[in-house]
Write an enzyme that holds these catalytic residues in place. Sequence first.
Site, PDB file in Angstrom:
ATOM      1  N   GLY A  31      38.481  39.036  44.440  1.00 33.91           N
ATOM      2  CA  GLY A  31      38.045  38.727  43.099  1.00 33.91           C
ATOM      3  C   GLY A  31      38.180  37.207  42.630  1.00 33.91           C
ATOM      4  CB  SER A  32      37.049  35.367  39.945  1.00 27.03           C
ATOM      5  OG  SER A  32      37.522  36.339  38.853  1.00 27.03           O
ATOM      6  CG  ASP A  88      38.697  45.407  37.705  1.00 27.05           C
ATOM      7  OD1 ASP A  88      38.201  44.404  37.820  1.00 27.05           O
ATOM      8  OD2 ASP A  88      38.700  46.172  38.899  1.00 27.05           O
ATOM      9  N   GLY A  99      38.936  47.547  41.684  1.00 24.45           N
ATOM     10  CA  GLY A  99      37.716  47.863  42.471  1.00 24.45           C
ATOM     11  C   GLY A  99      36.440  47.252  41.991  1.00 24.45           C
ATOM     12  N   GLY A 101      35.488  44.424  41.901  1.00 22.10           N
ATOM     13  CA  GLY A 101      34.763  43.779  43.131  1.00 22.10           C
ATOM     14  C   GLY A 101      34.411  44.634  44.373  1.00 22.10           C
ATOM     15  CD  GLU A 107      41.126  45.019  45.613  1.00 23.63           C
ATOM     16  OE1 GLU A 107      40.676  43.910  45.208  1.00 23.63           O
ATOM     17  OE2 GLU A 107      41.053  45.823  44.897  1.00 23.63           O
ATOM     18  CE  LYS A 125      40.057  40.994  34.500  1.00 18.57           C
ATOM     19  NZ  LYS A 125      39.987  40.750  35.978  1.00 18.57           N
TER      20      LYS A 125
HETATM   21  C1  A5P Z   1      38.441  43.872  43.645  1.00 17.27           C
HETATM   22  O1  A5P Z   1      37.806  44.974  44.342  1.00 17.27           O
HETATM   23  C2  A5P Z   1      38.982  44.316  42.277  1.00 17.27           C
HETATM   24  O2  A5P Z   1      40.039  45.099  42.421  1.00 17.27           O
HETATM   25  C3  A5P Z   1      39.455  42.858  41.717  1.00 17.27           C
HETATM   26  O3  A5P Z   1      40.777  42.616  42.145  1.00 17.27           O
HETATM   27  C4  A5P Z   1      39.319  42.985  40.443  1.00 17.27           C
HETATM   28  O4  A5P Z   1      38.026  43.345  40.093  1.00 17.27           O
HETATM   29  C5  A5P Z   1      39.514  41.713  39.611  1.00 17.27           C
HETATM   30  O5  A5P Z   1      38.677  40.557  39.740  1.00 17.27           O
HETATM   31  P1  A5P Z   1      38.527  39.523  38.869  1.00 17.27           P
HETATM   32  O6  A5P Z   1      39.704  38.585  39.376  1.00 17.27           O
HETATM   33  O7  A5P Z   1      37.233  38.616  39.485  1.00 17.27           O
HETATM   34  O8  A5P Z   1      38.269  39.718  37.427  1.00 17.27           O
END
Ligand code: A5P
Length: 229
Positions: A31-32, A88, A99, A101, A107, A125
């Site tokens: 994720g970002s 998230d 999830g 992403g 994960e 969040k």
């Molecule tokens: C990926 O599958 C997710 O669990 C990410 O860790 C989660 O969506 C957070 O993403 P961002 O940091 O892009 O908000």
Amino acid sequence: MALSTAERLERIGAAAAALVENATLVGLGTGSTAAAMVDALGERVQDGLSITAVATSNATRDQALALGIPVVRLDEIDRLDICIDGADEIDPALNLTKGGGGALLFEKLVARRANRYVIISSDEKLVDHLGDRFKLPVEVVPVGWVHTKASVEHLGLYPEIRMDGSEPYLTDSGHFILDCTWPHEKPDPAHLATSLKAITGVVEHGLFIGMADEVMTIGPDGEIETRTR
Ligand code: A5P
């Protein structure tokens, strides 16, 4: 003064990367926010930090390798010293929704091997209850997914298949994802997690219950708060 999103990501990414000690095994999230941490960790590796990493997605593996971070498969290690990932949603008990992403299965597999599981996120969040701001991703086997979806609906959730253009979105493992809206009366997340795992066809869900040891959040002005279990 309020920071831009990019500045906040860079700041929390650097703060999380600073937790990593020399000669350790490190789980790298997806994720970002996690990507900002991997960038900062890459800089530390270029400055001489010696670590070995396990990635939680193909995207993170490719990013880490491009930065010169050595990456091994999960099956090549026993325990990780630390795993750092995004989320998230985070509830007051530090339970998580993950999830968004699409990487929730890897994960969770990687997080389960970590001695210290650290979540990094913007403070938007933080929620009172999981489901307040984000749908719950549920990873399912493609075969029979329509029937699996019906079983998920029987739990009171409202699942929709995640799409990638005109085709179902595919995870790194080749599974589908059902993004589930919670019912108005939200069930206990731990109870829901158990019920979801009992459905044939569900591979994994995005509820990370009792897993996070620490949550670091960044506010609009860049202030970082750490909550521990
Ligand atoms: C990926 O599958 C997710 O669990 C990410 O860790 C989660 O969506 C957070 O993403 P961002 O940091 O892009 O908000």
